[in-house]
Design a protein around this motif. Sequence first.
Motif, PDB file in Angstrom:
ATOM      1  N   CYS A  31     -15.458  -3.234  -6.229  1.00  0.00           N
ATOM      2  CA  CYS A  31     -14.078  -2.785  -6.399  1.00  0.00           C
ATOM      3  C   CYS A  31     -13.421  -2.643  -5.032  1.00  0.00           C
ATOM      4  CB  CYS A  31     -14.045  -1.426  -7.093  1.00  0.00           C
ATOM      5  SG  CYS A  31     -14.868  -1.403  -8.691  1.00  0.00           S
ATOM      6  N   TYR A  32     -12.117  -2.515  -5.051  1.00  0.00           N
ATOM      7  CA  TYR A  32     -11.377  -2.275  -3.822  1.00  0.00           C
ATOM      8  C   TYR A  32     -11.163  -0.783  -3.650  1.00  0.00           C
ATOM      9  CZ  TYR A  32     -10.655  -7.219  -3.366  1.00  0.00           C
ATOM     10  OH  TYR A  32     -10.863  -8.549  -3.207  1.00  0.00           O
ATOM     11  N   TYR A  33     -11.163  -0.350  -2.394  1.00  0.00           N
ATOM     12  CA  TYR A  33     -10.953   1.051  -2.056  1.00  0.00           C
ATOM     13  C   TYR A  33      -9.745   1.188  -1.146  1.00  0.00           C
ATOM     14  CZ  TYR A  33     -11.266   5.428   0.437  1.00  0.00           C
ATOM     15  OH  TYR A  33     -10.958   6.638   0.990  1.00  0.00           O
ATOM     16  N   SER A  34      -8.945   2.178  -1.430  1.00  0.00           N
ATOM     17  CA  SER A  34      -7.926   2.652  -0.495  1.00  0.00           C
ATOM     18  C   SER A  34      -7.772   4.144  -0.756  1.00  0.00           C
ATOM     19  CB  SER A  34      -6.590   1.919  -0.671  1.00  0.00           C
ATOM     20  OG  SER A  34      -6.016   2.209  -1.915  1.00  0.00           O
ATOM     21  N   PRO A  35      -7.569   4.939   0.284  1.00  0.00           N
ATOM     22  CA  PRO A  35      -7.454   6.388   0.100  1.00  0.00           C
ATOM     23  C   PRO A  35      -6.143   6.736  -0.612  1.00  0.00           C
ATOM     24  CG  PRO A  35      -6.916   5.793   2.347  1.00  0.00           C
ATOM     25  CD  PRO A  35      -7.377   4.535   1.673  1.00  0.00           C
ATOM     26  N   ILE A  36      -6.044   7.970  -1.051  1.00  0.00           N
ATOM     27  CA  ILE A  36      -4.778   8.441  -1.622  1.00  0.00           C
ATOM     28  C   ILE A  36      -3.754   8.441  -0.499  1.00  0.00           C
ATOM     29  CG2 ILE A  36      -3.562  10.414  -2.614  1.00  0.00           C
ATOM     30  CD1 ILE A  36      -6.203  11.157  -3.988  1.00  0.00           C
ATOM     31  N   MET A  37      -2.659   7.733  -0.729  1.00  0.00           N
ATOM     32  CA  MET A  37      -1.623   7.628   0.307  1.00  0.00           C
ATOM     33  C   MET A  37      -0.259   7.435  -0.350  1.00  0.00           C
ATOM     34  SD  MET A  37      -2.563   3.936   1.760  1.00  0.00           S
ATOM     35  CE  MET A  37      -2.417   2.496   0.754  1.00  0.00           C
ATOM     36  N   TYR A  38       0.779   7.624   0.439  1.00  0.00           N
ATOM     37  CA  TYR A  38       2.128   7.438  -0.068  1.00  0.00           C
ATOM     38  C   TYR A  38       2.371   5.964  -0.362  1.00  0.00           C
ATOM     39  CZ  TYR A  38       2.961  12.229   1.286  1.00  0.00           C
ATOM     40  OH  TYR A  38       2.879  13.601   1.388  1.00  0.00           O
ATOM     41  N   ARG A  39       3.118   5.683  -1.416  1.00  0.00           N
ATOM     42  CA  ARG A  39       3.357   4.312  -1.868  1.00  0.00           C
ATOM     43  C   ARG A  39       3.999   3.420  -0.817  1.00  0.00           C
ATOM     44  NH1 ARG A  39       1.532   2.023  -6.337  1.00  0.00           N
ATOM     45  NH2 ARG A  39       1.358   3.415  -8.068  1.00  0.00           N
ATOM     46  N   ASN A  40       4.843   3.960   0.040  1.00  0.00           N
ATOM     47  CA  ASN A  40       5.533   3.125   1.022  1.00  0.00           C
ATOM     48  C   ASN A  40       4.654   2.794   2.229  1.00  0.00           C
ATOM     49  OD1 ASN A  40       5.518   5.665   2.087  1.00  0.00           O
ATOM     50  ND2 ASN A  40       7.668   5.713   2.650  1.00  0.00           N
ATOM     51  N   LYS A  41       3.436   3.296   2.277  1.00  0.00           N
ATOM     52  CA  LYS A  41       2.497   3.005   3.366  1.00  0.00           C
ATOM     53  C   LYS A  41       1.644   1.795   2.983  1.00  0.00           C
ATOM     54  CE  LYS A  41       3.578   6.641   5.770  1.00  0.00           C
ATOM     55  NZ  LYS A  41       4.328   6.548   6.975  1.00  0.00           N
ATOM     56  N   THR A  42       1.202   1.043   3.984  1.00  0.00           N
ATOM     57  CA  THR A  42       0.321  -0.086   3.723  1.00  0.00           C
ATOM     58  C   THR A  42      -1.080   0.237   4.216  1.00  0.00           C
ATOM     59  OG1 THR A  42       0.892  -1.129   5.810  1.00  0.00           O
ATOM     60  CG2 THR A  42       2.173  -1.782   3.882  1.00  0.00           C
ATOM     61  N   PHE A  43      -2.047  -0.369   3.572  1.00  0.00           N
ATOM     62  CA  PHE A  43      -3.443  -0.150   3.916  1.00  0.00           C
ATOM     63  C   PHE A  43      -4.208  -1.397   3.514  1.00  0.00           C
ATOM     64  CE2 PHE A  43      -7.754   1.294   3.040  1.00  0.00           C
ATOM     65  CZ  PHE A  43      -8.017   2.099   4.131  1.00  0.00           C
ATOM     66  N   ASP A  44      -5.010  -1.944   4.419  1.00  0.00           N
ATOM     67  CA  ASP A  44      -5.841  -3.088   4.067  1.00  0.00           C
ATOM     68  C   ASP A  44      -6.955  -2.609   3.152  1.00  0.00           C
ATOM     69  OD1 ASP A  44      -4.378  -4.907   5.562  1.00  0.00           O
ATOM     70  OD2 ASP A  44      -5.562  -4.537   7.368  1.00  0.00           O
ATOM     71  N   LEU A  45      -7.018  -3.200   1.975  1.00  0.00           N
ATOM     72  CA  LEU A  45      -8.032  -2.800   1.000  1.00  0.00           C
ATOM     73  C   LEU A  45      -9.425  -3.075   1.542  1.00  0.00           C
ATOM     74  CD1 LEU A  45      -6.382  -4.194  -2.240  1.00  0.00           C
ATOM     75  CD2 LEU A  45      -6.329  -1.861  -1.373  1.00  0.00           C
ATOM     76  N   ILE A  46     -10.350  -2.201   1.197  1.00  0.00           N
ATOM     77  CA  ILE A  46     -11.742  -2.322   1.614  1.00  0.00           C
ATOM     78  C   ILE A  46     -12.580  -2.635   0.382  1.00  0.00           C
ATOM     79  CG2 ILE A  46     -13.719  -1.074   2.576  1.00  0.00           C
ATOM     80  CD1 ILE A  46     -11.652   0.690   4.054  1.00  0.00           C
ATOM     81  N   LEU A  47     -13.423  -3.646   0.471  1.00  0.00           N
ATOM     82  CA  LEU A  47     -14.317  -3.973  -0.627  1.00  0.00           C
ATOM     83  C   LEU A  47     -15.449  -2.964  -0.649  1.00  0.00           C
ATOM     84  CD1 LEU A  47     -15.047  -5.906  -2.903  1.00  0.00           C
ATOM     85  CD2 LEU A  47     -16.319  -7.247  -1.235  1.00  0.00           C
TER      86      LEU A  47
END
Length: 132
Positions: A31-47
Amino acid sequence: MGRPQMFPTLSAILCVSLLLPSLHCNNNLLCYYSPIMYRNKTFDLILSECPPAELCMTGNGRYGNHSALSARGCMAPTDCGQAHPLPLKGTIYTMMYACCDYNYCNAGHRVAVNSVPLMVAMMTVPMLLLEL
């Protein structure tokens, strides 16, 4: 005079067994992981690989009718479909969690867009083979 090689089959088995841990041989979901963050922020997904018996998860944090937070990761099936309050920087959001049960299913639009070249290549190869 060199030493005769004892147990060549055993040596081959040992070499193969040392390589096996690097292969994905279990049934845990990817699955992909990204922390809880505000929607307008970007984050490279981590496998990531989920622990046994967990599902891929997408979280959506709402403040009233406004979708404000997002998250991805793994989650126990009993928590899927649940809503939980989440206090963050003085505001209480309602986190809703949706789960899915196949590899990479929580990718979202970001990865789907990146898969376009792969789809084009998959459609082109059969056409090239027909011309041969």
